[in-house]
Design an enzyme around this catalytic site. Structure first.
Site, mmCIF file in Angstrom:
data_model
loop_
_atom_site.group_PDB
_atom_site.id
_atom_site.type_symbol
_atom_site.label_atom_id
_atom_site.label_comp_id
_atom_site.label_asym_id
_atom_site.label_seq_id
_atom_site.Cartn_x
_atom_site.Cartn_y
_atom_site.Cartn_z
ATOM 1 C CG ASP A 282 54.795 41.199 66.598
ATOM 2 O OD1 ASP A 282 55.673 40.508 67.148
ATOM 3 O OD2 ASP A 282 54.999 42.344 66.144
ATOM 4 N NE ARG A 283 47.623 40.082 71.582
ATOM 5 C CZ ARG A 283 46.405 40.638 71.436
ATOM 6 N NH1 ARG A 283 45.337 39.882 71.236
ATOM 7 N NH2 ARG A 283 46.258 41.940 71.508
#
Length: 255
Positions: free
Chosen positions: A73-74
């Site tokens: 995930d970012r």
């Protein structure tokens, strides 16, 4: 006269990353990259520009065939694989499909569990909109969910917080975050599974404002992919990266 469609209101910009990706292990078939928080794994179409490590590394190395066999995930930092050719990509596809890639994470959570080790075997699925939930992607332990198993170990406790090692045996959406929330140990900085039910909605409307960061304690979820291990060419590869600086600073500041 035709009325032009309304111009969509741009979302407030995301915080820019403060670190650049770096290679922590290089092999003729792959790289292991340290992905800083706030970088995407690969480019996506979005209303705001967000840097991604795939574009960055293709430019840095001049290797157009680089590809990510998995994704962080970012907001998650840590170990990220990039394959260097199509054959390596196929081999990693098989390794991931047969659960031969082990990933160990570190998470900073609110709360101090009374156990040292725990395995949570609890199915995960969509919680569904309605009631107190206004976030469509929120996962939860539900009877008809998909099988999900996570091993947890307490690394340390400090000032109402814990540093927890998590080893997911399955790869469900938001597995570690949802399982920790189910255990009553919401992750620091988590906008979806954290202690502030309004955080994600405010983020979507206004972006990562200083006020939101102050409410959450961190500008991102406190999750770090600390180690990745897998078999390769008759041996075992294991690569670790230390806890990200922002998470280490938060932990060190607890008294």
């Amino acid at each position: 006269m035709t009325t032009p469609p309304p111009t969509p209101t741009p979302r407030a910009p995301l915080l820019p990353p403060t670190e650049r990706p770096r290679v922590v292990a290089e092999h003729p078939d792959f790289y292991v990259i340290h992905k800083p928080a706030l970088w995407l794994t690969h480019p996506v179409r979005a209303r705001v520009d967000v840097p991604d490590i795939l574009t960055f590394m293709r430019r840095e190395t001049g290797e157009p065939d680089l590809a990510p066999p998995h994704r962080l995930d970012r907001e998650t930092s840590g170990t990220q694989l990039l394959t260097r050719d199509a054959d390596a990509a196929r081999r990693f596809f098989t390794l991931f499909k047969t659960h031969l890639v082990g990933k160990t994470y570190l998470a900073l959570v609110h709360g101090t569990p009374d156990w040292e080790r725990r395995t949570l075997d609890a199915p995960l699925g969509d919680l569904g909109l309605g009631g107190a939930n206004r976030i469509a992607i929120r996962q939860a332990v539900v009877p008809d969910g998909r099988a999900a198993v996570t091993d947890f170990r307490v690394v340390g406790r400090r000032a109402g917080h814990a540093l927890i090692e998590a080893y997911p045996r399955s790869g469900r959406l938001h597995q570690i975050r949802a399982h920790l929330a189910h255990l009553g140990l919401p992750m620091v900085g988590d906008k979806i599974y954290g202690r502030d039910p309004q955080a994600f909605l405010d983020f979507m409307e206004h972006g990562q404002t200083p006020e939101l960061t102050a409410r959450l304690g961190l500008a991102r979820q406190a999750l770090h992919a600390a180690r990745i291990a897998f078999p390769w060419d008759g041996g075992q590869v294991a690569v670790s990266v230390p806890l990200a600086p922002d998470l280490q600073a938060y932990w060190d500041a607890l008294t």
